[in-house]
Design an enzyme around this catalytic site. Structure first.
Site, PDB file in Angstrom:
ATOM      1  N   ASP A 132      -2.490  24.949 -12.024  1.00  0.00           N
ATOM      2  CA  ASP A 132      -3.734  24.560 -12.701  1.00  0.00           C
ATOM      3  C   ASP A 132      -3.444  23.964 -14.065  1.00  0.00           C
ATOM      4  O   ASP A 132      -4.027  22.944 -14.457  1.00  0.00           O
ATOM      5  CB  ASP A 132      -4.652  25.784 -12.856  1.00  0.00           C
ATOM      6  CG  ASP A 132      -5.003  26.404 -11.515  1.00  0.00           C
ATOM      7  OD1 ASP A 132      -5.024  25.669 -10.519  1.00  0.00           O
ATOM      8  OD2 ASP A 132      -5.258  27.623 -11.480  1.00  0.00           O
TER       9      ASP A 132
ATOM     10  N   THR B  43       3.070  -0.951   9.048  1.00  0.00           N
ATOM     11  CA  THR B  43       3.866  -1.342  10.216  1.00  0.00           C
ATOM     12  C   THR B  43       2.999  -1.443  11.458  1.00  0.00           C
ATOM     13  O   THR B  43       3.153  -2.360  12.275  1.00  0.00           O
ATOM     14  CB  THR B  43       5.000  -0.323  10.439  1.00  0.00           C
ATOM     15  OG1 THR B  43       5.780  -0.212   9.240  1.00  0.00           O
ATOM     16  CG2 THR B  43       5.894  -0.754  11.580  1.00  0.00           C
TER      17      THR B  43
ATOM     18  N   GLY C   8      -0.383   2.651   7.394  1.00  0.00           N
ATOM     19  CA  GLY C   8      -0.414   1.869   8.632  1.00  0.00           C
ATOM     20  C   GLY C   8       0.013   0.427   8.481  1.00  0.00           C
ATOM     21  O   GLY C   8      -0.442  -0.426   9.253  1.00  0.00           O
TER      22      GLY C   8
ATOM     23  N   HIS D  73      -9.203  35.237  -9.848  1.00  0.00           N
ATOM     24  CA  HIS D  73      -8.758  33.893 -10.245  1.00  0.00           C
ATOM     25  C   HIS D  73      -9.487  32.816  -9.424  1.00  0.00           C
ATOM     26  O   HIS D  73     -10.025  31.857 -10.002  1.00  0.00           O
ATOM     27  CB  HIS D  73      -7.242  33.791 -10.034  1.00  0.00           C
ATOM     28  CG  HIS D  73      -6.656  32.483 -10.446  1.00  0.00           C
ATOM     29  ND1 HIS D  73      -5.993  32.301 -11.636  1.00  0.00           N
ATOM     30  CD2 HIS D  73      -6.643  31.271  -9.832  1.00  0.00           C
ATOM     31  CE1 HIS D  73      -5.590  31.037 -11.720  1.00  0.00           C
ATOM     32  NE2 HIS D  73      -5.972  30.402 -10.631  1.00  0.00           N
ATOM     33  N   GLU D  74      -9.514  32.965  -8.099  1.00  0.00           N
ATOM     34  CA  GLU D  74     -10.135  31.951  -7.252  1.00  0.00           C
ATOM     35  C   GLU D  74     -11.653  31.913  -7.430  1.00  0.00           C
ATOM     36  O   GLU D  74     -12.249  30.819  -7.424  1.00  0.00           O
ATOM     37  CB  GLU D  74      -9.783  32.202  -5.786  1.00  0.00           C
ATOM     38  CG  GLU D  74      -8.294  32.127  -5.471  1.00  0.00           C
ATOM     39  CD  GLU D  74      -7.670  30.806  -5.887  1.00  0.00           C
ATOM     40  OE1 GLU D  74      -8.377  29.774  -5.897  1.00  0.00           O
ATOM     41  OE2 GLU D  74      -6.474  30.801  -6.236  1.00  0.00           O
TER      42      GLU D  74
ATOM     43  N   HIS E 195     -12.458  29.794 -10.446  1.00  0.00           N
ATOM     44  CA  HIS E 195     -12.515  28.356 -10.159  1.00  0.00           C
ATOM     45  C   HIS E 195     -13.854  27.986  -9.520  1.00  0.00           C
ATOM     46  O   HIS E 195     -14.528  27.039  -9.950  1.00  0.00           O
ATOM     47  CB  HIS E 195     -11.387  27.968  -9.183  1.00  0.00           C
ATOM     48  CG  HIS E 195     -10.033  27.924  -9.803  1.00  0.00           C
ATOM     49  ND1 HIS E 195      -9.747  27.205 -10.934  1.00  0.00           N
ATOM     50  CD2 HIS E 195      -8.867  28.513  -9.423  1.00  0.00           C
ATOM     51  CE1 HIS E 195      -8.456  27.341 -11.240  1.00  0.00           C
ATOM     52  NE2 HIS E 195      -7.906  28.139 -10.336  1.00  0.00           N
TER      53      HIS E 195
ATOM     54  N   GLY F  57       0.822  -1.204   0.000  1.00  0.00           N
ATOM     55  CA  GLY F  57       0.000   0.000   0.000  1.00  0.00           C
ATOM     56  C   GLY F  57       0.852   1.248   0.000  1.00  0.00           C
ATOM     57  O   GLY F  57       2.080   1.186   0.131  1.00  0.00           O
ATOM     58  N   PRO F  58       0.229   2.417  -0.136  1.00  0.00           N
ATOM     59  CA  PRO F  58       0.967   3.682  -0.160  1.00  0.00           C
ATOM     60  C   PRO F  58       1.622   3.965   1.189  1.00  0.00           C
ATOM     61  O   PRO F  58       1.247   3.380   2.207  1.00  0.00           O
ATOM     62  CB  PRO F  58      -0.120   4.727  -0.478  1.00  0.00           C
ATOM     63  CG  PRO F  58      -1.298   3.950  -0.966  1.00  0.00           C
ATOM     64  CD  PRO F  58      -1.213   2.608  -0.328  1.00  0.00           C
ATOM     65  N   PRO F  59       2.599   4.864   1.221  1.00  0.00           N
ATOM     66  CA  PRO F  59       3.223   5.239   2.498  1.00  0.00           C
ATOM     67  C   PRO F  59       2.216   5.895   3.435  1.00  0.00           C
ATOM     68  O   PRO F  59       1.340   6.644   3.009  1.00  0.00           O
ATOM     69  CB  PRO F  59       4.317   6.245   2.082  1.00  0.00           C
ATOM     70  CG  PRO F  59       4.560   5.986   0.633  1.00  0.00           C
ATOM     71  CD  PRO F  59       3.259   5.512   0.071  1.00  0.00           C
TER      72      PRO F  59
END
Length: 605
Positions: free
Chosen positions: A505, A214, A212, A428-429, A432, A207-209
């Protein structure tokens, strides 16, 4: 679990002590002892002894300008300085003294060499051999250790009532269900032998880092209440060839002695990479892998030793390592979903004092895509913020702000934007947010801000998914690209120019458009043909094109066409809502930070 540590001084420590003692003996004690035999007297005492005829032997040393003499019996040795005395020779003859070339007996050269150098070296080697045999005996034989390099340095955790349990690990229900069977086997092995079932010899957690892996391994040991050996894959690799294989043998020997137990190898890809048959280079990693394969295949059935390993690069492991009979079971430990994120937040929140109004579901939706480690960091950041503001409990606002800290960094209070820059960033924001709100399949807006962050962002628009989202349609992906281009489209519409603020973006929109064409089969020309291969899916997903140059040119053309089409779509939405764009941009410019509720209230007014 409690780690058992055995402090052991290295062999070189004893060598240094013996060498220091020998040097002190040779250069300080022996010259000092020789000097202690001679008594220094005045010249008048020498004349007095010659007159009393109490002088036995005399040695006149012209170079050192001194006279060495003994008494009549030769029991004492004296030394005095020379003075100009013409009657010295006559006085010595009258006293009956005898002239000698050397009064103080010197050690013979052979004996001096024996005592000063050969004897210390013999003692030095003897102590070294004794200590080496003693340490080898502890390690289990002469082949298991060379100055400690072949000794396994695995951390050993013994039974403890304070160990990690499955209740301490949230958000990975499927993984816990797979591992619960291992715990049941360690508690009741007879139940499995009666049916004839063999428990998996090895379990691979992938799985990804930060998800959990360990912690899950420690939870298995905590639930089973058995010894737990923990070692990283990189710890097996040594400078000397053969030491890694020796460590593997030593680790498994200890595990068999303490069975039933669990052996956990973290980052096993450090020693378990595919053998490619290259000639030359360092054979240490390959020898270590071969020894690991031999040890795992040599276990007897149901002997109580379970091997757990974790990696975030499963595609790089050798097929001989992942075949049935070695690592029989692969347990995916993926990023948690909405319910899992909520449970993880509640587990970590047990350690902090919370306000009663905290809504974990809302925080979990805002932290979409976060791993367990990131969620733990979010809770800790919220607690730190509460302390900074002199509060004794964590509020909803603390948790929401901590998510922004993890995503975009801390607020840059010393970054002062000019009036024109603030207007551009606000426009700009809002671009979005407005494009996202006007598209039916876009996530609702949670927060809009133009406060600069330490990550370099001058502002951002936070969108929050309503629930779990496992699949995305072509329309949703196109809407996402349009939302990403909305910021630049708003700048062009209002200010008739472009700024550098849209760099991130542009990068995300281009990457998403290329994936639609090369990986998701959303191109009419290429149909369901994969033009791109992805490696290291858990470590960022490196991609490489697997097509001809002509096809790559066509892919580039379609990517440009797709992004351009969505850019035009965003510009059209903003032009149709130009009045709201100006009103919302002015409001954001004044407030600097607005919520999704404020945004929707003005938009729908």
């Amino acid at each position: 679990m409690q780690e058992v540590k055995k402090p052991r001084k290295p062999l070189i420590y004893y060598y240094i002590i013996v060498l220091a003692v020998l040097l002190i003996f040779n250069f300080l004690l022996m010259p000092w002892a020789a000097e202690r035999r001679v008594t220094e007297v005045g010249y008048d005492r020498f004349i007095e002894m010659t007159e009393e005829e109490d002088v036995g032997q005399v040695e006149i040393n012209q170079e050192d300008n001194e006279i060495v003499f003994t008494d009549k019996d030769g029991s004492a040795i004296y030394k005095t300085g020379m003075v100009e005395d013409p009657d010295l020779t006559r006085r010595l003859y009258d006293s009956g003294a005898k002239f000698s070339g050397q009064i103080v007996e010197q050690m013979s050269p052979i004996l001096s060499i024996l005592l000063s150098w050969i004897l210390p070296v013999v003692i030095f080697i003897a102590i070294g051999q004794y200590m080496s045999r003693k340490l080898m005996k502890k390690a289990g034989g002469p082949n298991s250790m060379i100055f400690g390099n072949g000794k396994s340095n695995a951390k050993v955790y013994v039974k403890s009532s304070e160990g990690i349990r499955f209740s301490d690990v949230a958000g990975e229900d499927e993984a816990k269900e797979n591992l619960a069977e291992i715990v049941d086997y360690l508690h009741n092995p007879g139940k499995y032998r009666e049916v004839g079932a063999a428990v998996p010899k090895g379990i691979l957690l992938v799985g990804p880092p930060g998800t959990g892996k360990t912690m899950l391994a420690k939870a298995v040991a905590g639930e089973a209440n058995v010894p737990f050996f923990s070692m990283s894959g990189s710890e097996f690799v040594e400078m000397f060839v053969g030491m890694g294989a020796s460590k593997v043998r030593d680790l498994f020997r200890q595990a068999k002695e303490k069975a039933p137990c669990i052996v956990f190898i973290d980052e096993i890809d450090a020693i378990g990479q595919k053998r490619d048959g290259r000639v030359g280079g360092n054979d240490e990693r390959e020898q270590t892998l071969n020894q690991l394969l031999t040890e795992m295949d040599g276990f007897e059935t149901n002997n109580g030793v379970i091997i757990l390993a974790a990696t975030n690069r499963p595609e790089s492991l050798d097929p001989a390592l992942t075949r049935p009979g070695r690592f029989d079971r692969r347990v995916p430990v993926e990023l948690p979903d909405l319910k899992g994120r909520e449970e993880i937040l509640k587990v970590h929140a047990k350690k902090v004092k919370l306000d009663e109004t905290v809504d974990f579901n809302k925080i979990a939706r805002m932290a979409s895509g976060a791993s367990g480690a990131e969620l733990a960091n979010i809770v800790n950041e919220a607690a730190l913020r509460a302390v900074r503001e002199n509060r004794r409990f964590v509020t909803q606002a603390d948790l929401e702000e901590s998510i922004e800290v993890v995503i975009a960094g801390y607020q840059k209070k010393n970054a002062i934007l000019t009036d024109q820059e603030k207007k551009v960033v606000a426009c700009h924001e809002i671009g979005h947010a407005l494009v996202a709100a006007k598209q039916s399949n876009s996530a609702p807006v949670q927060k809009i801000t133009i406060v600069p962050r330490t990550s370099g962002a001058l502002g951002y628009t936070m969108q929050v998914e309503e629930g779990n989202h496992y699949l995305m349609s072509q329309e949703e992906l196109e809407n996402k690209i349009a939302t990403l281009t909305g910021g630049r489209a708003a700048e062009e519409l209002v200010f008739h120019s472009a700024s550098t603020g849209a760099s991130n973006d542009i990068e995300q929109a281009t990457k998403l458009a290329r994936s639609m064409i090369t990986r998701y089969g959303m191109s009419k020309d290429f149909d369901m043909v994969a033009m791109e291969t992805v490696t290291n899916q858990y470590l960022g997903g490196d991609s490489s094109l697997s097509c001809s140059m002509e096809t790559q040119t066509e892919i580039d053309r379609q990517v440009v066409e797709l992004v351009k089409k969505q850019h035009e779509k965003a510009a059209k939405i903003l032009e149709e809502n130009r009045t709201k764009l100006n009103e919302l941009a002015d409001y954001l410019y004044e407030k600097e930070t607005i919520t999704g509720e404020e945004f929707m209230r003005i938009l729908n007014a």
